[in-house]
Scaffold this motif. Structure first.
Motif, PDB file in Angstrom:
ATOM      1  N   LEU A  54      -7.083 -22.513 -17.554  1.00  0.00           N
ATOM      2  CA  LEU A  54      -6.999 -21.987 -18.923  1.00  0.00           C
ATOM      3  C   LEU A  54      -7.659 -20.618 -19.029  1.00  0.00           C
ATOM      4  CD1 LEU A  54      -7.719 -25.228 -20.977  1.00  0.00           C
ATOM      5  CD2 LEU A  54      -5.543 -23.977 -20.881  1.00  0.00           C
ATOM      6  N   LEU A  55      -8.814 -20.467 -18.388  1.00  0.00           N
ATOM      7  CA  LEU A  55      -9.512 -19.177 -18.420  1.00  0.00           C
ATOM      8  C   LEU A  55      -8.716 -18.082 -17.708  1.00  0.00           C
ATOM      9  CD1 LEU A  55     -13.163 -20.392 -17.808  1.00  0.00           C
ATOM     10  CD2 LEU A  55     -12.318 -19.240 -19.865  1.00  0.00           C
ATOM     11  N   SER A  56      -7.876 -18.479 -16.757  1.00  0.00           N
ATOM     12  CA  SER A  56      -7.063 -17.488 -16.047  1.00  0.00           C
ATOM     13  C   SER A  56      -5.755 -17.187 -16.774  1.00  0.00           C
ATOM     14  CB  SER A  56      -6.773 -17.955 -14.616  1.00  0.00           C
ATOM     15  OG  SER A  56      -5.848 -19.027 -14.626  1.00  0.00           O
ATOM     16  N   GLY A  57      -5.546 -17.828 -17.952  1.00  0.00           N
ATOM     17  CA  GLY A  57      -4.382 -17.518 -18.769  1.00  0.00           C
ATOM     18  C   GLY A  57      -3.254 -18.528 -18.692  1.00  0.00           C
ATOM     19  N   ALA A  58      -3.440 -19.630 -17.996  1.00  0.00           N
ATOM     20  CA  ALA A  58      -2.392 -20.644 -17.902  1.00  0.00           C
ATOM     21  C   ALA A  58      -2.187 -21.321 -19.255  1.00  0.00           C
ATOM     22  CB  ALA A  58      -2.759 -21.689 -16.849  1.00  0.00           C
ATOM     23  N   THR A  59      -0.964 -21.773 -19.488  1.00  0.00           N
ATOM     24  CA  THR A  59      -0.645 -22.502 -20.711  1.00  0.00           C
ATOM     25  C   THR A  59      -0.976 -23.981 -20.536  1.00  0.00           C
ATOM     26  OG1 THR A  59       1.597 -23.044 -19.997  1.00  0.00           O
ATOM     27  CG2 THR A  59       1.293 -20.925 -21.149  1.00  0.00           C
ATOM     28  N   TYR A  60      -1.008 -24.701 -21.666  1.00  0.00           N
ATOM     29  CA  TYR A  60      -1.227 -26.154 -21.609  1.00  0.00           C
ATOM     30  C   TYR A  60      -0.208 -26.796 -20.674  1.00  0.00           C
ATOM     31  CZ  TYR A  60      -4.615 -27.251 -25.325  1.00  0.00           C
ATOM     32  OH  TYR A  60      -5.749 -27.409 -26.073  1.00  0.00           O
ATOM     33  N   GLN A  61       1.047 -26.396 -20.805  1.00  0.00           N
ATOM     34  CA  GLN A  61       2.122 -26.988 -19.995  1.00  0.00           C
ATOM     35  C   GLN A  61       1.887 -26.727 -18.510  1.00  0.00           C
ATOM     36  OE1 GLN A  61       6.061 -25.690 -21.063  1.00  0.00           O
ATOM     37  NE2 GLN A  61       7.022 -27.437 -20.045  1.00  0.00           N
ATOM     38  N   GLN A  62       1.482 -25.518 -18.162  1.00  0.00           N
ATOM     39  CA  GLN A  62       1.197 -25.192 -16.765  1.00  0.00           C
ATOM     40  C   GLN A  62       0.019 -26.009 -16.241  1.00  0.00           C
ATOM     41  OE1 GLN A  62       0.740 -20.997 -17.514  1.00  0.00           O
ATOM     42  NE2 GLN A  62       2.667 -20.493 -16.466  1.00  0.00           N
ATOM     43  N   VAL A  63      -1.014 -26.137 -17.054  1.00  0.00           N
ATOM     44  CA  VAL A  63      -2.202 -26.894 -16.631  1.00  0.00           C
ATOM     45  C   VAL A  63      -1.852 -28.365 -16.452  1.00  0.00           C
ATOM     46  CG1 VAL A  63      -4.534 -27.635 -17.260  1.00  0.00           C
ATOM     47  CG2 VAL A  63      -3.820 -25.277 -17.698  1.00  0.00           C
ATOM     48  N   SER A  64      -1.159 -28.940 -17.430  1.00  0.00           N
ATOM     49  CA  SER A  64      -0.837 -30.365 -17.323  1.00  0.00           C
ATOM     50  C   SER A  64       0.112 -30.631 -16.165  1.00  0.00           C
ATOM     51  CB  SER A  64      -0.274 -30.905 -18.639  1.00  0.00           C
ATOM     52  OG  SER A  64       0.949 -30.288 -18.960  1.00  0.00           O
ATOM     53  N   GLY A  65       0.911 -29.644 -15.780  1.00  0.00           N
ATOM     54  CA  GLY A  65       1.772 -29.802 -14.612  1.00  0.00           C
ATOM     55  C   GLY A  65       1.000 -29.720 -13.307  1.00  0.00           C
ATOM     56  N   ALA A  66      -0.063 -28.938 -13.300  1.00  0.00           N
ATOM     57  CA  ALA A  66      -0.839 -28.730 -12.074  1.00  0.00           C
ATOM     58  C   ALA A  66      -1.956 -29.749 -11.907  1.00  0.00           C
ATOM     59  CB  ALA A  66      -1.429 -27.316 -12.079  1.00  0.00           C
ATOM     60  N   VAL A  67      -2.510 -30.219 -13.007  1.00  0.00           N
ATOM     61  CA  VAL A  67      -3.658 -31.132 -12.976  1.00  0.00           C
ATOM     62  C   VAL A  67      -3.272 -32.390 -13.745  1.00  0.00           C
ATOM     63  CG1 VAL A  67      -6.097 -31.408 -13.574  1.00  0.00           C
ATOM     64  CG2 VAL A  67      -5.212 -29.149 -12.982  1.00  0.00           C
ATOM     65  N   LYS A  68      -3.460 -33.515 -13.155  1.00  0.00           N
ATOM     66  CA  LYS A  68      -3.134 -34.775 -13.834  1.00  0.00           C
ATOM     67  C   LYS A  68      -4.255 -35.116 -14.810  1.00  0.00           C
ATOM     68  CE  LYS A  68       0.486 -34.939 -11.415  1.00  0.00           C
ATOM     69  NZ  LYS A  68       1.381 -33.913 -11.851  1.00  0.00           N
ATOM     70  N   ILE A  69      -4.119 -34.597 -16.031  1.00  0.00           N
ATOM     71  CA  ILE A  69      -5.146 -34.752 -17.055  1.00  0.00           C
ATOM     72  C   ILE A  69      -4.448 -35.070 -18.368  1.00  0.00           C
ATOM     73  CG2 ILE A  69      -5.193 -32.276 -17.596  1.00  0.00           C
ATOM     74  CD1 ILE A  69      -8.231 -32.495 -17.917  1.00  0.00           C
ATOM     75  N   SER A  70      -5.047 -35.910 -19.178  1.00  0.00           N
ATOM     76  CA  SER A  70      -4.418 -36.273 -20.448  1.00  0.00           C
ATOM     77  C   SER A  70      -4.431 -35.070 -21.396  1.00  0.00           C
ATOM     78  CB  SER A  70      -5.150 -37.448 -21.096  1.00  0.00           C
ATOM     79  OG  SER A  70      -6.399 -37.034 -21.625  1.00  0.00           O
ATOM     80  N   SER A  71      -3.494 -35.090 -22.320  1.00  0.00           N
ATOM     81  CA  SER A  71      -3.432 -33.986 -23.290  1.00  0.00           C
ATOM     82  C   SER A  71      -4.675 -33.977 -24.170  1.00  0.00           C
ATOM     83  CB  SER A  71      -2.166 -34.080 -24.137  1.00  0.00           C
ATOM     84  OG  SER A  71      -2.126 -35.302 -24.834  1.00  0.00           O
ATOM     85  N   ALA A  72      -5.236 -35.146 -24.465  1.00  0.00           N
ATOM     86  CA  ALA A  72      -6.457 -35.209 -25.276  1.00  0.00           C
ATOM     87  C   ALA A  72      -7.633 -34.570 -24.534  1.00  0.00           C
ATOM     88  CB  ALA A  72      -6.784 -36.658 -25.633  1.00  0.00           C
ATOM     89  N   THR A  73      -7.750 -34.859 -23.242  1.00  0.00           N
ATOM     90  CA  THR A  73      -8.843 -34.273 -22.462  1.00  0.00           C
ATOM     91  C   THR A  73      -8.637 -32.778 -22.300  1.00  0.00           C
ATOM     92  OG1 THR A  73      -9.176 -36.359 -21.294  1.00  0.00           O
ATOM     93  CG2 THR A  73     -10.097 -34.383 -20.270  1.00  0.00           C
ATOM     94  N   LEU A  74      -7.406 -32.361 -22.068  1.00  0.00           N
ATOM     95  CA  LEU A  74      -7.110 -30.934 -21.944  1.00  0.00           C
ATOM     96  C   LEU A  74      -7.445 -30.210 -23.244  1.00  0.00           C
ATOM     97  CD1 LEU A  74      -6.060 -28.580 -20.317  1.00  0.00           C
ATOM     98  CD2 LEU A  74      -3.735 -29.273 -20.941  1.00  0.00           C
ATOM     99  N   SER A  75      -7.134 -30.828 -24.364  1.00  0.00           N
ATOM    100  CA  SER A  75      -7.467 -30.245 -25.666  1.00  0.00           C
ATOM    101  C   SER A  75      -8.978 -30.115 -25.827  1.00  0.00           C
ATOM    102  CB  SER A  75      -6.891 -31.120 -26.780  1.00  0.00           C
ATOM    103  OG  SER A  75      -7.261 -30.620 -28.033  1.00  0.00           O
ATOM    104  N   ARG A  76      -9.718 -31.125 -25.375  1.00  0.00           N
ATOM    105  CA  ARG A  76     -11.180 -31.077 -25.458  1.00  0.00           C
ATOM    106  C   ARG A  76     -11.729 -29.958 -24.575  1.00  0.00           C
ATOM    107  NH1 ARG A  76     -15.972 -32.316 -23.456  1.00  0.00           N
ATOM    108  NH2 ARG A  76     -17.537 -33.189 -24.820  1.00  0.00           N
ATOM    109  N   VAL A  77     -11.193 -29.816 -23.375  1.00  0.00           N
ATOM    110  CA  VAL A  77     -11.634 -28.743 -22.478  1.00  0.00           C
ATOM    111  C   VAL A  77     -11.396 -27.393 -23.148  1.00  0.00           C
ATOM    112  CG1 VAL A  77     -11.146 -27.563 -20.287  1.00  0.00           C
ATOM    113  CG2 VAL A  77     -11.345 -30.067 -20.342  1.00  0.00           C
ATOM    114  N   ASN A  78     -10.221 -27.214 -23.719  1.00  0.00           N
ATOM    115  CA  ASN A  78      -9.897 -25.946 -24.378  1.00  0.00           C
ATOM    116  C   ASN A  78     -10.818 -25.693 -25.567  1.00  0.00           C
ATOM    117  OD1 ASN A  78      -8.128 -23.596 -24.530  1.00  0.00           O
ATOM    118  ND2 ASN A  78      -7.447 -24.502 -26.460  1.00  0.00           N
ATOM    119  N   ARG A  79     -11.099 -26.733 -26.334  1.00  0.00           N
ATOM    120  CA  ARG A  79     -12.008 -26.596 -27.482  1.00  0.00           C
ATOM    121  C   ARG A  79     -13.408 -26.190 -27.009  1.00  0.00           C
ATOM    122  NH1 ARG A  79     -10.537 -30.888 -29.547  1.00  0.00           N
ATOM    123  NH2 ARG A  79     -12.113 -32.333 -28.754  1.00  0.00           N
ATOM    124  N   CYS A  80     -13.851 -26.776 -25.893  1.00  0.00           N
ATOM    125  CA  CYS A  80     -15.171 -26.420 -25.350  1.00  0.00           C
ATOM    126  C   CYS A  80     -15.190 -24.987 -24.836  1.00  0.00           C
ATOM    127  CB  CYS A  80     -15.569 -27.388 -24.240  1.00  0.00           C
ATOM    128  SG  CYS A  80     -16.009 -29.025 -24.854  1.00  0.00           S
TER     129      CYS A  80
END
Length: 104
Positions: A54-80
């Motif tokens: 995310l810090l390198s500019g990837a989108t949610y879709q790119q991150v979720s495709g590359a890392v097996k992480i739930s959308s809720a956890t990804l949202s929390r990471v982004n919020r943090c």
């Protein structure tokens, strides 16, 4: 702490104090493998990788495709990253900058 019951606050201070002494990746690894389950360590690694992407500019879709992480956890990471205490946005960015400098 002579065997007496401690408060959660005191337990957290002990945890943070011990973690503050971990000055090499090997010490961190040894500590985490004793304190956490393999799954807990994997989840932390996924969160850090998601933050890096995310810090390198990837989108949610790119991150979720590359890392097996739930959308809720990804949202929390982004919020943090955006509103947290600087653990991701500050410390991770600092670490990555140091790694880039070492590899230059």
């Amino acid at each position: 702490m002579n065997g007496e019951v401690t408060t959660l606050s005191e337990q957290l201070e002990l945890l943070f104090g011990v973690m503050a002494t971990l000055d090499t990746p090997e010490k961190v690894k040894r500590f985490l493998t004793d304190v956490c389950t393999d799954t807990e360590i994997e989840y932390m690694a996924q969160r850090v990788e998601s933050a890096r992407l995310l810090l390198s500019g990837a989108t949610y879709q790119q991150v979720s495709g590359a890392v097996k992480i739930s959308s809720a956890t990804l949202s929390r990471v982004n919020r943090c990253i955006k509103h947290g205490s600087g653990g991701y946005a500050g410390l991770l960015a600092e670490y990555l900058a140091e790694e880039r400098e070492k590899n230059s």
